[in-house]
Design a protein around this motif. Sequence first.
Motif, PDB file in Angstrom:
ATOM      1  N   ALA A  78     -14.191  16.721  -9.121  1.00 25.24           N
ATOM      2  CA  ALA A  78     -13.054  16.768  -8.192  1.00 25.24           C
ATOM      3  C   ALA A  78     -13.132  15.612  -7.205  1.00 25.24           C
ATOM      4  N   ALA A  79     -14.342  15.339  -6.712  1.00 26.39           N
ATOM      5  CA  ALA A  79     -14.502  14.213  -5.795  1.00 26.39           C
ATOM      6  C   ALA A  79     -14.102  12.914  -6.480  1.00 26.39           C
ATOM      7  N   MET A  80     -14.488  12.772  -7.756  1.00 24.06           N
ATOM      8  CA  MET A  80     -14.123  11.569  -8.502  1.00 24.06           C
ATOM      9  C   MET A  80     -12.627  11.428  -8.623  1.00 24.06           C
ATOM     10  N   SER A  81     -11.925  12.537  -8.896  1.00 22.38           N
ATOM     11  CA  SER A  81     -10.484  12.392  -9.070  1.00 22.38           C
ATOM     12  C   SER A  81      -9.823  12.033  -7.743  1.00 22.38           C
ATOM     13  N   TRP A  82     -10.390  12.484  -6.622  1.00 27.31           N
ATOM     14  CA  TRP A  82      -9.860  12.035  -5.338  1.00 27.31           C
ATOM     15  C   TRP A  82     -10.091  10.545  -5.145  1.00 27.31           C
ATOM     16  N   GLY A  83     -11.254  10.092  -5.558  1.00 29.60           N
ATOM     17  CA  GLY A  83     -11.529   8.663  -5.495  1.00 29.60           C
ATOM     18  C   GLY A  83     -10.513   7.872  -6.299  1.00 29.60           C
ATOM     19  N   LEU A  84     -10.257   8.359  -7.527  1.00 33.75           N
ATOM     20  CA  LEU A  84      -9.289   7.676  -8.387  1.00 33.75           C
ATOM     21  C   LEU A  84      -7.908   7.669  -7.748  1.00 33.75           C
ATOM     22  N   PHE A  85      -7.537   8.801  -7.139  1.00 36.59           N
ATOM     23  CA  PHE A  85      -6.229   8.913  -6.491  1.00 36.59           C
ATOM     24  C   PHE A  85      -6.076   7.846  -5.405  1.00 36.59           C
ATOM     25  N   LEU A  86      -7.099   7.728  -4.564  1.00 37.72           N
ATOM     26  CA  LEU A  86      -7.034   6.742  -3.487  1.00 37.72           C
ATOM     27  C   LEU A  86      -6.931   5.326  -4.045  1.00 37.72           C
ATOM     28  N   ILE A  87      -7.723   5.061  -5.084  1.00 40.26           N
ATOM     29  CA  ILE A  87      -7.693   3.721  -5.678  1.00 40.26           C
ATOM     30  C   ILE A  87      -6.303   3.410  -6.209  1.00 40.26           C
ATOM     31  N   ILE A  88      -5.685   4.401  -6.873  1.00 37.15           N
ATOM     32  CA  ILE A  88      -4.357   4.165  -7.433  1.00 37.15           C
ATOM     33  C   ILE A  88      -3.353   3.877  -6.325  1.00 37.15           C
ATOM     34  N   VAL A  89      -3.423   4.642  -5.235  1.00 39.81           N
ATOM     35  CA  VAL A  89      -2.495   4.421  -4.123  1.00 39.81           C
ATOM     36  C   VAL A  89      -2.634   2.988  -3.605  1.00 39.81           C
ATOM     37  N   VAL A  90      -3.866   2.580  -3.359  1.00 43.15           N
ATOM     38  CA  VAL A  90      -4.093   1.249  -2.809  1.00 43.15           C
ATOM     39  C   VAL A  90      -3.619   0.164  -3.768  1.00 43.15           C
ATOM     40  N   VAL A  91      -4.036   0.285  -5.042  1.00 41.67           N
ATOM     41  CA  VAL A  91      -3.690  -0.760  -6.002  1.00 41.67           C
ATOM     42  C   VAL A  91      -2.187  -0.826  -6.233  1.00 41.67           C
ATOM     43  N   SER A  92      -1.539   0.337  -6.330  1.00 45.41           N
ATOM     44  CA  SER A  92      -0.086   0.333  -6.536  1.00 45.41           C
ATOM     45  C   SER A  92       0.604  -0.360  -5.376  1.00 45.41           C
ATOM     46  N   ALA A  93       0.199  -0.024  -4.157  1.00 46.01           N
ATOM     47  CA  ALA A  93       0.829  -0.640  -2.991  1.00 46.01           C
ATOM     48  C   ALA A  93       0.627  -2.150  -3.016  1.00 46.01           C
ATOM     49  N   LEU A  94      -0.610  -2.569  -3.305  1.00 45.79           N
ATOM     50  CA  LEU A  94      -0.905  -3.997  -3.375  1.00 45.79           C
ATOM     51  C   LEU A  94      -0.041  -4.683  -4.421  1.00 45.79           C
ATOM     52  N   ASN A  95       0.022  -4.058  -5.606  1.00 45.00           N
ATOM     53  CA  ASN A  95       0.788  -4.655  -6.698  1.00 45.00           C
ATOM     54  C   ASN A  95       2.248  -4.790  -6.342  1.00 45.00           C
ATOM     55  N   ALA A  96       2.795  -3.735  -5.737  1.00 46.16           N
ATOM     56  CA  ALA A  96       4.203  -3.782  -5.361  1.00 46.16           C
ATOM     57  C   ALA A  96       4.440  -4.918  -4.382  1.00 46.16           C
ATOM     58  N   LEU A  97       3.510  -5.048  -3.450  1.00 45.20           N
ATOM     59  CA  LEU A  97       3.624  -6.107  -2.439  1.00 45.20           C
ATOM     60  C   LEU A  97       3.610  -7.491  -3.091  1.00 45.20           C
ATOM     61  N   ILE A  98       2.626  -7.687  -3.973  1.00 49.29           N
ATOM     62  CA  ILE A  98       2.486  -8.993  -4.622  1.00 49.29           C
ATOM     63  C   ILE A  98       3.708  -9.310  -5.470  1.00 49.29           C
ATOM     64  N   THR A  99       4.137  -8.316  -6.255  1.00 48.87           N
ATOM     65  CA  THR A  99       5.301  -8.539  -7.104  1.00 48.87           C
ATOM     66  C   THR A  99       6.513  -8.907  -6.269  1.00 48.87           C
ATOM     67  N   ASN A 100       6.646  -8.204  -5.166  1.00 51.21           N
ATOM     68  CA  ASN A 100       7.764  -8.459  -4.275  1.00 51.21           C
ATOM     69  C   ASN A 100       7.756  -9.913  -3.811  1.00 51.21           C
ATOM     70  N   ARG A 101       6.589 -10.398  -3.437  1.00 54.94           N
ATOM     71  CA  ARG A 101       6.456 -11.788  -2.997  1.00 54.94           C
ATOM     72  C   ARG A 101       6.764 -12.757  -4.136  1.00 54.94           C
ATOM     73  N   LEU A 102       6.166 -12.481  -5.290  1.00 54.22           N
ATOM     74  CA  LEU A 102       6.346 -13.373  -6.440  1.00 54.22           C
ATOM     75  C   LEU A 102       7.807 -13.479  -6.805  1.00 54.22           C
ATOM     76  N   GLY A 103       8.503 -12.352  -6.704  1.00 54.21           N
ATOM     77  CA  GLY A 103       9.917 -12.363  -7.093  1.00 54.21           C
ATOM     78  C   GLY A 103      10.790 -12.985  -6.031  1.00 54.21           C
ATOM     79  N   GLY A 104      10.201 -13.472  -4.945  1.00 55.86           N
ATOM     80  CA  GLY A 104      10.997 -14.157  -3.931  1.00 55.86           C
ATOM     81  C   GLY A 104      11.551 -13.234  -2.864  1.00 55.86           C
ATOM     82  N   GLY A 105      11.009 -12.001  -2.797  1.00 59.43           N
ATOM     83  CA  GLY A 105      11.502 -11.057  -1.804  1.00 59.43           C
ATOM     84  C   GLY A 105      11.026 -11.435  -0.415  1.00 59.43           C
ATOM     85  N   LYS A 106      11.757 -10.986   0.595  1.00 62.85           N
ATOM     86  CA  LYS A 106      11.383 -11.350   1.961  1.00 62.85           C
ATOM     87  C   LYS A 106      10.860 -10.158   2.728  1.00 62.85           C
ATOM     88  N   ARG A 107      10.942  -8.955   2.122  1.00 62.58           N
ATOM     89  CA  ARG A 107      10.508  -7.788   2.873  1.00 62.58           C
ATOM     90  C   ARG A 107       9.000  -7.738   3.060  1.00 62.58           C
TER      91      ARG A 107
END
Lengths: 335, 428
Positions: free
Chosen positions: A306-335
Amino acid sequence: MSTTRATPAAPPGGPAGRPAGRGEPDRHRWRNRLHRFDMRYTPYLLVAPFFLLFLVFGLFPIIFNGVVALRHWRLDDPTLTGWAGAANFEKLLTDDDFWNALYNTFGIFLLSTVPQLTLALVIASVLNRRLRAQTWFRVGVLLPYVTPITASTLVFAVVFARDTGVANWVLSVLHLAGDEPIDWRSAKWSSWTVLATMVNWKWIGYNALLYLAAMQSIPRDIYEAAAVDGAGVWRQLWRITVPMIRPVVIFTVVLSTIGGLQLFTEPMLLEQNAQAATGGANGEWQTIAQLIYKVGWKDLNLGYAAAMSWGLFLIIVVVSALNALITNRLGGGKR
Amino acid sequence: MAGSGARWVRLVAASAAGVLLVAGCSGNSGGDSESGGGVTLKIAYWGDFGLDELKSRYEAANPNVKISLNTGEYNAQHEDLQKKLIAGDGAPDIAAIDEGFVIQFRGQADKFVNLLDSGAGQYESKYLPWKWKQSLTPDGKAQIGLGTDVGGLAMCYRTDLFQAAGLPTERDKVSALWSTWDQFIATGETYTRAMGKKFIDSGTNIFNPVLGQQAVGFYDPSEALLMEGGPKVAFEVAAKAIQADLSANLPAFQPEWNAAFVKGDFAVLACPAWMQGHIKNTAPDTAGKWDVAAVPGGGGNWGGSFLTIPKQGRHVDEAYKLLEWLIQPEQQIEIFKKVGNLPSQPALYQDPAIRDFTNPFFNNAPVGQIFSKTAEGLTPQYLGKKNGPTRVAVENVLNRMQNGDLKGKPLGQAWTEATKEAQKASTS
């Protein structure tokens, strides 16, 4: 008209007269109330089933999982219970298996997501042009997605078998093989390649269709203007198409991040003995999801799993947010 | 308060686990129709226990009983049983347990029917004493299972391939080729040189029989991990065989391993009695090409099972009746003849039906005598609670020596790795 109506024919208070006399305004009020109820509450009623189901099957397990993560709980030792505090999480930080699984998961994730989305984009832009048998191609590209994942994975496992596999045969025909056939399961690079191939095969078409749907909304004349200005096909793709479908690109990136970090079926079935869940003799391709399964159901240590799955959950949240941010920049977004 | 809280947590967890199980293990749950007051008894096991024909015989003799057979993968069946014991529901009426797992389940004797209460005590004298004790709780008060078969050890070999390699083919001469494991490896080198083919299936299938011959296995009775004793001896023999390039690198009990039986990709295989059935089922076309010789290094045990009755079953009385019937000499002999599983009741070894039995599939080898002899002269090891996972961990290191990152690395390095992995498995 109204007076004749209002004038009671029968004496007032008569049992038959009452409903006839007051029926109309009553119904109006009832209708009014119904209308207000409809406006105010029906939406809640309609969305309620989802939220009820989510509470029972979504939120509750997540919270309960958090409780379990803070407790000792071993299936093979029922006497070991009670609060563990942060012990499970501390163990996580020093667990080689966890870091190895994390490394594998990210490796496979990169090997699959990047080519997958790039190829999907290219395929979508090709499908977006005028083609013969357009519908046939568009449906065809979705076929791998429709195939049950277990079925396709088992086929790939046969293709990448050491002694009898088609993959090694093709390599030898192309004179790319060494003296010995490649044992795809014996090293990180080869097993990751196999898994990324499976994932890509399944999801390229799906993402391509999402991109295609978004591309349909881009006005043709933009491309025509660009062509007149001398922009080639590639330039059009990167400078016009990608920026204009940016929301969908971000959506697919987040979606593949979540899916890629939760990779489970493919690595499980690549194992010759699917039950083992070790991801190769030395954990060459053990993903986190697989490790969680192993710790919970094979080592029977549910608290730690259970502790591991919480770890995985946190990692996914962080990585998804990072990816969305990077993609947004790459695509020329200003937000 | 704390107690009730814990109970609440466990209750919810058990039901959650139950839901997961229903989702995860389709096939064997539900769907048992009990029309006409009949009883359906489910038996879960792995491989081939020789029950197919016995089932119809028992059903014919007991019209109100139906038997539902559920065979699966070895590890999966044990793990499934463990989950269902915890969830409190869904276990089969009769569950087979292998000796590698029996200590783990013996520790949860309260979840099984105590067969001594059902009158199984009368069979104690019939069993090999160590076999009886393996499933008996240490205080001697509860017996969770009755033994079915024992392993015993021998070497199965392909006479046709031996002949092609210029090796002797007659079983006594083959046995004389290898009284020690070193001689066995030397024979393998001769074979590999002559044929250009691998001699054994896998290093792990050398490791396991050699470990079975040692006095002490992975654990001592106080559950302490002892790698320097038996495991080290076995590991070194297996590693030597791998380094001599004798191994076809086929992980046992996997599809490619099974395919190799048909193709003749290896020439010898360590054979506990139960392996006979596996060979016969996997490669029926190789009938008559196999024979059985002595194992290098003397007797040992590898495998052997018990039948238990989980308490949560709804028909424990009928289940005991069936279990009692299955361990009667008549049935045990029939199973031996059908799939080769050697009974764990030594009196049967004197029975002509076993003593004089020769297996036509194995070139009429006197398998009755061969396996009886190894089973009788045996002092078995204590197998700890974590024996299963520890074995898998060490086997994985051997597999890495065969075709992974440890290939071509010095033995010392592999052994360090093996102790590390075993340590990890013992505390997992």
